[in-house]
Design a protein around this motif. Structure first.
Motif, PDB file in Angstrom:
ATOM      1  N   GLY A   1       0.813  -1.204   0.000  1.00 26.67           N
ATOM      2  CA  GLY A   1       0.000   0.000   0.000  1.00 26.67           C
ATOM      3  C   GLY A   1       0.845   1.251   0.000  1.00 26.67           C
ATOM      4  O   GLY A   1       1.890   1.321   0.659  1.00 26.67           O
ATOM      5  N   LEU A   2       0.422   2.236  -0.758  1.00 28.14           N
ATOM      6  CA  LEU A   2       1.161   3.496  -0.818  1.00 28.14           C
ATOM      7  C   LEU A   2       1.261   4.134   0.562  1.00 28.14           C
ATOM      8  O   LEU A   2       2.306   4.681   0.918  1.00 28.14           O
ATOM      9  CB  LEU A   2       0.472   4.452  -1.798  1.00 28.14           C
ATOM     10  CG  LEU A   2       1.080   5.848  -1.929  1.00 28.14           C
ATOM     11  CD1 LEU A   2       2.547   5.786  -2.327  1.00 28.14           C
ATOM     12  CD2 LEU A   2       0.288   6.689  -2.939  1.00 28.14           C
ATOM     13  N   VAL A   3       0.182   4.043   1.346  1.00 23.73           N
ATOM     14  CA  VAL A   3       0.203   4.595   2.703  1.00 23.73           C
ATOM     15  C   VAL A   3       1.312   3.946   3.516  1.00 23.73           C
ATOM     16  O   VAL A   3       2.099   4.618   4.199  1.00 23.73           O
ATOM     17  CB  VAL A   3      -1.169   4.400   3.380  1.00 23.73           C
ATOM     18  CG1 VAL A   3      -1.063   4.683   4.887  1.00 23.73           C
ATOM     19  CG2 VAL A   3      -2.203   5.323   2.745  1.00 23.73           C
ATOM     20  N   ASP A   4       1.383   2.610   3.464  1.00 23.87           N
ATOM     21  CA  ASP A   4       2.422   1.887   4.217  1.00 23.87           C
ATOM     22  C   ASP A   4       3.817   2.269   3.728  1.00 23.87           C
ATOM     23  O   ASP A   4       4.751   2.442   4.518  1.00 23.87           O
ATOM     24  CB  ASP A   4       2.230   0.377   4.069  1.00 23.87           C
ATOM     25  CG  ASP A   4       0.952  -0.109   4.727  1.00 23.87           C
ATOM     26  OD1 ASP A   4       0.565   0.462   5.773  1.00 23.87           O
ATOM     27  OD2 ASP A   4       0.327  -1.052   4.199  1.00 23.87           O
TER      28      ASP A   4
ATOM     29  N   GLY B   1      -2.057   7.878   9.236  1.00 19.05           N
ATOM     30  CA  GLY B   1      -3.045   8.950   9.163  1.00 19.05           C
ATOM     31  C   GLY B   1      -2.495  10.157   8.421  1.00 19.05           C
ATOM     32  O   GLY B   1      -3.188  10.751   7.576  1.00 19.05           O
ATOM     33  N   GLN B   2      -1.227  10.509   8.714  1.00 17.11           N
ATOM     34  CA  GLN B   2      -0.614  11.639   8.024  1.00 17.11           C
ATOM     35  C   GLN B   2      -0.409  11.323   6.540  1.00 17.11           C
ATOM     36  O   GLN B   2      -0.583  12.183   5.678  1.00 17.11           O
ATOM     37  CB  GLN B   2       0.742  11.972   8.666  1.00 17.11           C
ATOM     38  CG  GLN B   2       1.444  13.190   8.059  1.00 17.11           C
ATOM     39  CD  GLN B   2       0.627  14.459   8.211  1.00 17.11           C
ATOM     40  OE1 GLN B   2       0.195  14.789   9.318  1.00 17.11           O
ATOM     41  NE2 GLN B   2       0.391  15.165   7.111  1.00 17.11           N
ATOM     42  N   ALA B   3      -0.093  10.055   6.236  1.00 17.01           N
ATOM     43  CA  ALA B   3       0.098   9.656   4.846  1.00 17.01           C
ATOM     44  C   ALA B   3      -1.194   9.837   4.053  1.00 17.01           C
ATOM     45  O   ALA B   3      -1.172  10.314   2.914  1.00 17.01           O
ATOM     46  CB  ALA B   3       0.568   8.211   4.778  1.00 17.01           C
ATOM     47  N   ARG B   4      -2.319   9.439   4.676  1.00 18.69           N
ATOM     48  CA  ARG B   4      -3.604   9.609   3.981  1.00 18.69           C
ATOM     49  C   ARG B   4      -3.900  11.088   3.740  1.00 18.69           C
ATOM     50  O   ARG B   4      -4.406  11.469   2.675  1.00 18.69           O
ATOM     51  CB  ARG B   4      -4.719   8.964   4.810  1.00 18.69           C
ATOM     52  CG  ARG B   4      -4.615   7.444   4.900  1.00 18.69           C
ATOM     53  CD  ARG B   4      -5.839   6.838   5.583  1.00 18.69           C
ATOM     54  NE  ARG B   4      -5.632   5.422   5.817  1.00 18.69           N
ATOM     55  CZ  ARG B   4      -5.213   4.910   6.971  1.00 18.69           C
ATOM     56  NH1 ARG B   4      -4.951   5.711   7.998  1.00 18.69           N
ATOM     57  NH2 ARG B   4      -5.045   3.605   7.085  1.00 18.69           N
ATOM     58  N   LYS B   5      -3.572  11.937   4.718  1.00 22.05           N
ATOM     59  CA  LYS B   5      -3.779  13.378   4.541  1.00 22.05           C
ATOM     60  C   LYS B   5      -2.881  13.926   3.432  1.00 22.05           C
ATOM     61  O   LYS B   5      -3.307  14.756   2.630  1.00 22.05           O
ATOM     62  CB  LYS B   5      -3.485  14.111   5.852  1.00 22.05           C
ATOM     63  CG  LYS B   5      -4.524  13.885   6.945  1.00 22.05           C
ATOM     64  CD  LYS B   5      -4.138  14.675   8.188  1.00 22.05           C
ATOM     65  CE  LYS B   5      -5.150  14.444   9.321  1.00 22.05           C
ATOM     66  NZ  LYS B   5      -4.760  15.187  10.546  1.00 22.05           N
TER      67      LYS B   5
ATOM     68  N   ASP C   1      -5.185   8.520  -4.623  1.00 28.09           N
ATOM     69  CA  ASP C   1      -5.961   7.416  -4.044  1.00 28.09           C
ATOM     70  C   ASP C   1      -5.230   6.841  -2.836  1.00 28.09           C
ATOM     71  O   ASP C   1      -4.183   6.195  -2.986  1.00 28.09           O
ATOM     72  CB  ASP C   1      -6.168   6.327  -5.096  1.00 28.09           C
ATOM     73  CG  ASP C   1      -7.017   5.166  -4.577  1.00 28.09           C
ATOM     74  OD1 ASP C   1      -7.487   5.248  -3.424  1.00 28.09           O
ATOM     75  OD2 ASP C   1      -7.187   4.194  -5.334  1.00 28.09           O
ATOM     76  N   PRO C   2      -5.768   7.021  -1.609  1.00 29.34           N
ATOM     77  CA  PRO C   2      -5.099   6.491  -0.417  1.00 29.34           C
ATOM     78  C   PRO C   2      -5.109   4.967  -0.362  1.00 29.34           C
ATOM     79  O   PRO C   2      -4.374   4.371   0.439  1.00 29.34           O
ATOM     80  CB  PRO C   2      -5.899   7.100   0.737  1.00 29.34           C
ATOM     81  CG  PRO C   2      -7.219   7.434   0.160  1.00 29.34           C
ATOM     82  CD  PRO C   2      -6.984   7.788  -1.263  1.00 29.34           C
ATOM     83  N   LEU C   3      -5.917   4.320  -1.209  1.00 24.97           N
ATOM     84  CA  LEU C   3      -5.955   2.856  -1.254  1.00 24.97           C
ATOM     85  C   LEU C   3      -5.010   2.285  -2.312  1.00 24.97           C
ATOM     86  O   LEU C   3      -4.960   1.071  -2.505  1.00 24.97           O
ATOM     87  CB  LEU C   3      -7.391   2.380  -1.533  1.00 24.97           C
ATOM     88  CG  LEU C   3      -8.444   2.808  -0.497  1.00 24.97           C
ATOM     89  CD1 LEU C   3      -9.819   2.303  -0.903  1.00 24.97           C
ATOM     90  CD2 LEU C   3      -8.062   2.298   0.896  1.00 24.97           C
TER      91      LEU C   3
END
Length: 426
Positions: free
Chosen positions: A360-363, A375-379, A395-397
């Motif tokens: 995942g891009l967030v990870d 949480g900061q990554a999604r923002k 896209d946070p997903l």
């Protein structure tokens, strides 16, 4: 322009002995001149460029240059401009450095058979066979201690209460003077050029030629370069700027010149390029009218990079620069991208993490330390500030897979305008 007019216009003459007589000598035909380069490292650096390009300027004006690699003088160490004694190099390191320097020096002078063909010599060749007692009797007797102590390079060190100057470094002046004497006798060399810190050593050689050969020879020094802000020229945050691309990447070399202080850029165009007077004056006019365009800076970077690394390297450096300013990656070679990777932080992950549905891009943003938390990554993603391979991601997903790797092993992540990280997949 003759060579003297050229050097004067470019601001490249700090001192010159009997300038009128030297000009008359050059007007009557070709002369032989030399500059020495001590092998204190395994590469030349940008600080060596002014005397090195000086030899080339003389050659282009019809004179014969000699580049001397200091196998003998380099084993001693020049005290000029130094606050403490250099660490003496082993014979093995010195030999390796000389080999590398010879290869570099051969890149910027014309050694082809012609009336102005350059020569590349090692002063160990004529110094090593001379015995200690023979040197003292034949060379040392022509130097008074009073004269040697009066030289700035020696006096400054003698006034240093911490270390002073060793006899080893004190004798360096005699070795360099012996070079001039030998080259005058064997090669009809009548001019030595060097940085202004070499003035004492050069004039010692002039005196030795007069006493032992009865000949008038000349010395010319070029300015020691300092930046307008008073800082030492040739240094960056990561250290010295080397001419060897293995020590300073072509991208970093190009950027060093692009980042030249506005107050220095025209001066450096004169010092470090072979651009003609009209072209530099046009760039100066544009710089004064629109300094924000940085036209002069780019011209400087292009000219010096092409001179040292070749025309192809200029295009690659520009491409790498554009990538780090948000440009596209189309057409970028793996070698150029490797230079980019060397200029920004990197983070390594295993290839298995991209298998299946990928990571995942967030990870990945958290792993790469571009975002402090998920949480900061999604923002960051939602705010439009995250880019993968310089393409904005919203896209946070989003997940990343092996098929998206650059050259099968890289991902370029960016947060905002300038915060880059290269993910290396192993």
């Amino acid at each position: 322009m003759n060579i003297f007019e050229e050097l004067t216009w470019r601001g490249l003459i700090a001192d010159c002995t009997d300038a009128a007589e030297l000009q008359k000598c050059m007007e009557s035909g070709s002369i032989t001149l030399y500059a020495g380069f001590d092998p204190t490292a395994d590469s030349l650096h940008v600080g060596n460029l002014v005397p090195l390009l000086g030899l080339r300027r003389f050659q282009l004006c019809g004179h014969r240059p000699i580049a001397v690699a200091g196998g003998a003088t380099g084993s001693i160490g020049d005290p000029s401009g130094k606050k403490s004694e250099r660490q003496l190099l082993s014979a093995e390191i010195l030999s390796g450095n000389i080999s590398r320097l010879k290869l570099q020096l051969a890149n910027w002078l014309d050694f082809s058979e012609s009336p102005t063909a350059a020569s590349l010599l090692d002063n160990a060749g004529w110094t090593t066979p001379v015995g200690f007692l023979e040197f003292l009797r034949d060379i040392g007797k022509h130097f008074s201690v009073n004269m040697m102590v009066a030289k700035e390079s020696v006096r400054a060190r003698m006034e240093d209460r911490d270390g002073g100057i060793s006899y080893t470094e004190f004798s360096y002046m005699l070795l360099q003077a012996f070079d001039f004497y030998y080259l005058c006798r064997e090669r009809d060399c009548v001019l030595q050029i060097g940085g202004s810190d070499q003035w004492g050593n050069i004039t010692a050689g002039i005196e030795l030629c007069r006493k032992k050969l009865g000949r008038q020879v000349f010395g010319l020094t070029v300015p020691l370069i300092t930046n307008a802000d008073g800082s030492k020229f040739g240094k960056s945050e990561s250290g010295a700027i080397w001419l060897d691309p293995e020590k300073t990447s072509v991208y970093r070399f190009y950027q060093f010149w692009v980042r030249t202080d506005d107050r220095d850029v025209i001066r450096y165009l004169k010092y470090f390029t072979f651009l003609e007077r009209g072209e530099i004056e046009t760039l100066e006019k544009a710089h004064l009218e629109r300094p924000e365009s940085r036209e002069a800076h780019r011209a400087l970077a292009r000219a010096v990079t092409a001179l040292i690394h070749g025309e192809n390297a200029v295009g690659e450096a520009i491409s790498a620069s554009e990538v780090l300013f948000g440009g596209g990656l189309d057409g970028i070679s793996e070698r150029v991208f490797g230079e980019i990777a060397g200029e920004v932080p990197s983070h390594r992950i295993g290839k298995a993490q991209l298998d299946g549905e990928g990571i995942g891009l967030v990870d990945l943003l958290v792993l790469a330390e571009l975002s402090q938390s998920k949480g900061q990554a999604r923002k960051d993603i939602g705010g439009g500030g995250i880019y993968v391979n310089n393409v904005r991601e919203s896209d946070p997903l989003r997940s990343l897979k092996s098929s998206e790797l650059l050259f099968g092993k890289f991902l370029l992540l960016r947060k905002g305008k300038r915060n880059y990280t290269v993910v290396v997949v192993e």
